[in-house]
Motif scaffolding. Sequence first.
Motif, PDB file in Angstrom:
ATOM      1  N   SER A 181       0.840  -1.194   0.000  1.00 17.67           N
ATOM      2  CA  SER A 181       0.000   0.000   0.000  1.00 17.67           C
ATOM      3  C   SER A 181       0.871   1.239   0.000  1.00 17.67           C
ATOM      4  CB  SER A 181      -0.936   0.012   1.217  1.00 17.67           C
ATOM      5  OG  SER A 181      -0.186   0.098   2.418  1.00 17.67           O
ATOM      6  N   SER A 182       0.216   2.383  -0.153  1.00 15.40           N
ATOM      7  CA  SER A 182       0.879   3.671  -0.043  1.00 15.40           C
ATOM      8  C   SER A 182      -0.072   4.583   0.718  1.00 15.40           C
ATOM      9  CB  SER A 182       1.215   4.226  -1.439  1.00 15.40           C
ATOM     10  OG  SER A 182       0.056   4.324  -2.233  1.00 15.40           O
ATOM     11  N   HIS A 201       2.621  -3.947  -7.862  1.00 15.22           N
ATOM     12  CA  HIS A 201       3.539  -3.561  -6.789  1.00 15.22           C
ATOM     13  C   HIS A 201       4.605  -2.581  -7.233  1.00 15.22           C
ATOM     14  CE1 HIS A 201       2.840  -5.540  -2.933  1.00 15.22           C
ATOM     15  NE2 HIS A 201       2.200  -6.453  -3.628  1.00 15.22           N
ATOM     16  N   TYR A 256      -3.419   1.793  -5.851  1.00 19.61           N
ATOM     17  CA  TYR A 256      -3.193   2.224  -4.473  1.00 19.61           C
ATOM     18  C   TYR A 256      -1.871   1.753  -3.897  1.00 19.61           C
ATOM     19  CZ  TYR A 256      -4.554  -2.558  -3.261  1.00 19.61           C
ATOM     20  OH  TYR A 256      -4.615  -3.921  -3.169  1.00 19.61           O
ATOM     21  N   LYS A 257      -1.214   0.788  -4.529  1.00 23.46           N
ATOM     22  CA  LYS A 257       0.006   0.245  -3.936  1.00 23.46           C
ATOM     23  C   LYS A 257       1.181   1.194  -4.085  1.00 23.46           C
ATOM     24  CE  LYS A 257      -0.907  -4.747  -4.132  1.00 23.46           C
ATOM     25  NZ  LYS A 257      -2.197  -4.855  -4.829  1.00 23.46           N
ATOM     26  N   GLN A 258       1.452   1.647  -5.308  1.00 24.11           N
ATOM     27  CA  GLN A 258       2.626   2.497  -5.488  1.00 24.11           C
ATOM     28  C   GLN A 258       2.360   3.731  -6.340  1.00 24.11           C
ATOM     29  OE1 GLN A 258       6.345   1.084  -7.478  1.00 24.11           O
ATOM     30  NE2 GLN A 258       7.091   0.866  -5.387  1.00 24.11           N
ATOM     31  N   TYR A 281       0.028   5.816  -5.256  1.00 24.79           N
ATOM     32  CA  TYR A 281      -0.505   6.728  -4.246  1.00 24.79           C
ATOM     33  C   TYR A 281      -1.890   7.228  -4.637  1.00 24.79           C
ATOM     34  CZ  TYR A 281       4.218   6.500  -2.421  1.00 24.79           C
ATOM     35  OH  TYR A 281       5.419   6.036  -1.910  1.00 24.79           O
ATOM     36  N   ILE A 316      11.943   5.788  -2.533  1.00 22.57           N
ATOM     37  CA  ILE A 316      11.434   4.425  -2.344  1.00 22.57           C
ATOM     38  C   ILE A 316      12.554   3.410  -2.535  1.00 22.57           C
ATOM     39  CG2 ILE A 316       9.943   2.648  -3.350  1.00 22.57           C
ATOM     40  CD1 ILE A 316       7.923   4.866  -4.000  1.00 22.57           C
ATOM     41  N   HIS A 363      10.892  -1.660  -3.982  1.00 22.61           N
ATOM     42  CA  HIS A 363      10.495  -1.104  -2.685  1.00 22.61           C
ATOM     43  C   HIS A 363      10.440  -2.146  -1.588  1.00 22.61           C
ATOM     44  CE1 HIS A 363       7.029  -3.149  -4.216  1.00 22.61           C
ATOM     45  NE2 HIS A 363       6.323  -2.908  -3.124  1.00 22.61           N
ATOM     46  N   ASN A 378       7.186   2.324   0.623  1.00 25.43           N
ATOM     47  CA  ASN A 378       6.297   3.317   0.014  1.00 25.43           C
ATOM     48  C   ASN A 378       5.852   4.373   1.023  1.00 25.43           C
ATOM     49  OD1 ASN A 378       6.414   1.895  -2.400  1.00 25.43           O
ATOM     50  ND2 ASN A 378       4.523   0.779  -2.028  1.00 25.43           N
ATOM     51  N   HIS A 379       5.418   3.934   2.197  1.00 21.65           N
ATOM     52  CA  HIS A 379       4.951   4.870   3.224  1.00 21.65           C
ATOM     53  C   HIS A 379       6.104   5.705   3.769  1.00 21.65           C
ATOM     54  CE1 HIS A 379       0.724   3.524   4.034  1.00 21.65           C
ATOM     55  NE2 HIS A 379       1.171   2.460   3.385  1.00 21.65           N
ATOM     56  N   ALA A 439       6.899   8.464   1.449  1.00 19.51           N
ATOM     57  CA  ALA A 439       5.874   9.511   1.482  1.00 19.51           C
ATOM     58  C   ALA A 439       6.069  10.441   2.672  1.00 19.51           C
ATOM     59  CB  ALA A 439       4.483   8.887   1.535  1.00 19.51           C
TER      60      ALA A 439
END
Length: 450
Positions: A45-46, A212, A237-239, A241, A308, A334, A384-385, A388
């Motif tokens: 996820s991101s 991914h 939604y994974k990478q 955002y 990342i 990632h 990823n998170h 961010a």
Amino acid sequence: MSSSPLATYAQLGLRQLHDQDPELYDLLEREHRRQSETLAMIAASSVAPASVTACEGTVLGNVTTEGYPGARFHAGCEVVDEVERLAVRRAKAAFGARYANVQPHSGSTANQAVMFSLLRPGDVLLGMELSAGGHLTHGSRASVSGNYFTSIGYGTDASGWIDMDEVERLSKEHRPRLIVCGASAYPREIDFVRFRAIADEVGAFLLADISHISGLVAAGLHPSPVDVAHVTTTSTYKQLYGPRGGLILMGRGADTPVPGSRRTLAETLQSAVFPYVQGTPQLQAVAAKSRALALVAQPAFQELARRIVSGATALAAALSAAGYHVLTGGTDNHMVLIDVSRKGLTGLVAEQALESCGIIVNKNKIPDDPHGPRVTSGLRLGTNHLAARGMDTDAVRECAALVDRVLSSVRATDTRTWHLDEPIRSQARADVTSLCARYPLPDLPLEAIV
């Protein structure tokens, strides 16, 4: 802007939710705080920017729009047609594609649209084994893809790399109609060119699922399959955002005739999404995808993608230096996969112990894992998170040190139960909170709007 109908509508909605349904509002506020105050090292996820999530709360969801722009089955679609056309243009631009379908509700739905339009019941599907890092929709027996079609799985070698010789051997032996490349737990670059060569040799279609790694592909930090594979799919939604949703993309192969049909691949996939697999699209999600893809096109996304990758490289190196077995010896994307069994832990125990300290990861099977998917011997971590939040490699190494401190202190009593001394847990939780405060998520709490 604050007095525009759109802004007034959004503010009114939050106020009504706050005043009229405090129980639900409190749950949403608690989740918002949880995400802000925990260290998410989840690879799958991101974190969507506020402008992306804002799109999903608009009036677009009130419009029923079966079909495609200019050919809807309902009236009142003049504006939403432009919303979808904009999303398509941005998807094409982000990935250098000739064809893009922005309607799939998820990456799984996108895969199903491809499979069920190009295959017939019982046709052979070759995909990566779930236990080796593949995805449910790539032919797992737990998925419709592994039951409706004849599913053959390929895996990894002893070092954890995709065994391309096995892919070639299985392809020649079973003559699949569709080969799927892409993974949900694989930290290395995927050789799309060789996959296509194998597919061409046996007369198969090639589907590349880049859910991914789509952000790295869009940023040019991973080779793109869009002009190599027949069809490319991704979640958003994974990478990217973006919102929960999927995309179907095609490059030079869009105009390829489908054997036994008078239609091209693009025409086939267009009707596969609607009406074959889905009905009404979620136009609020389409708008959110469009906004996310606009951000992908900005220079800041290039820097985000570089963080990342550099963060993941630093994470893998730090964990390896701390004595953890890092699968494949490192990472190209990632994702970092570690074997915690050598530390006397299961993936489940490690996941739960870290979560108790505010560090969010997920348990994951590793090659030749003696445990099932609810226990496992490994962990899957991602950056990823962290990227961010603006974390550089030094901050990522702090994250690795926190992970090691917790896992080195856990005492497993069996495969599912464990103990962690409270002073260690409290200190780790405090350090996580401090780190998150230094690198906050780039948005505002709900009460600032209400």
